[in-house]
Design an enzyme around this catalytic site. Sequence first.
Site, short mmCIF file in Angstrom:
data_model
loop_
_atom_site.label_atom_id
_atom_site.label_comp_id
_atom_site.label_asym_id
_atom_site.label_seq_id
_atom_site.Cartn_x
_atom_site.Cartn_y
_atom_site.Cartn_z
N ILE B 43 3.29 8.53 32.53
CA ILE B 43 3.28 8.53 30.92
C ILE B 43 4.51 8.83 30.34
O ILE B 43 4.85 8.09 29.28
CB ILE B 43 2.10 9.25 30.48
CG1 ILE B 43 0.50 8.64 31.01
CG2 ILE B 43 1.83 8.98 29.23
CD1 ILE B 43 -0.39 9.42 31.01
N CYS B 44 5.17 10.11 30.79
CA CYS B 44 6.34 10.42 30.16
C CYS B 44 7.55 9.57 30.23
O CYS B 44 8.24 9.16 29.37
CB CYS B 44 6.73 11.70 30.65
SG CYS B 44 5.72 12.89 30.91
N GLY B 45 7.40 8.69 31.29
CA GLY B 45 8.42 7.66 31.63
C GLY B 45 8.34 6.68 30.69
O GLY B 45 9.34 6.06 29.96
N LEU B 48 9.23 7.70 27.08
CA LEU B 48 10.79 8.05 26.62
C LEU B 48 11.36 6.77 26.84
O LEU B 48 12.34 6.50 26.03
CB LEU B 48 11.42 8.91 27.82
CG LEU B 48 10.75 10.27 27.62
CD1 LEU B 48 11.27 11.30 28.74
CD2 LEU B 48 10.79 10.96 26.31
#
Lengths: 177, 156
Positions: B43-45, B48
């Site tokens: 999810i962070c990938g 960002l």
Amino acid sequence: MSKLTPALNKSDHVQGNKEAYIVLVEYGDYQCPHCGQAYSLLKKIQNQLGNNLLFAFRNFPLAQIHPNAIMAAIAAEAADVQGKFWEMHDVIFENQKKLDTSSLLTYADDVGLNRNKMEADLNEPELLARVSRDFENGIRSGVNGTPSFFINGLKYNDPWGHDELLSHLEKLINQPR
Amino acid sequence: MLQIGTQAPEFNLFASPNQKVSLSDLRGRKVIIAFYPADWSPICGDQLSLYNEMLSYFRKENAELIGISVDSKWCHFAFSQDRKLHFPLLSDFEPKGSLAKAYEVYDADEGECKRVLYILDESGIVRWSYLSPIGINPGADGILTALEEMRNNKTN
């Protein structure tokens, strides 16, 4: 819940029954592998739901991680100029591992597009602007990755595997209204 | 979470293996701070990578974006190269999570930052914030709307 902005309109690329109760809009990136998976399963779902579904595709290229995504999106828009958006959309997703410009031109030949017109349109600023507008509208609509789906104008945040998506849509079709 | 209207705590953290970034370096510009749990997580990938596509929109509003997690500077370096990120990722690594604690966004059970967005104005005052459920990528519509409101409030 995030709302599709602008709502479906006549500049959208649509497929299916324009009077359908279910309107499914995808924001997608031609070079994104998840969108490639979505492409195949949406074909199935379109067949299964038939006249109950109107499907639309909007561009959301993530150019930094997918360097060919914008050109592929422009190629599909250029095909639209020649009245063959969906043919090009399909051939691009079916060959999404090879999307350099010369491959895109070959696919354009395969679907019977005029080569010179296609080559000129790949550099057409208005088509790039169209792709960028889709992207920006996607951001405003709450698109947070690809593919993102909107069902009847509302963002769909649940899993979009074939069975999950199909049963969600069937429930909507069958609910009293 | 920090209250709207408070001065954001200063920091001076590694943004690359040999370069640090301070909040005071960014005075005169708005600052979007994205606290996130972890490099490499799915999810962070996505979150960002999405923001990476939006830097031109942020710059139009005179806003700089920075990401902050507890990952080390070398981890950030590898992640950033892999995803071709064009904005700094700061390492809240030693003492671990101390900045996240100062910004009231530390998840002590997980030992990670929560998924939180802050927008600071040109003087480093918190003007907007958003706490996202940990498993949900918040997108960028909230950020754009907040930046536009800040611009409109100033001209009115």
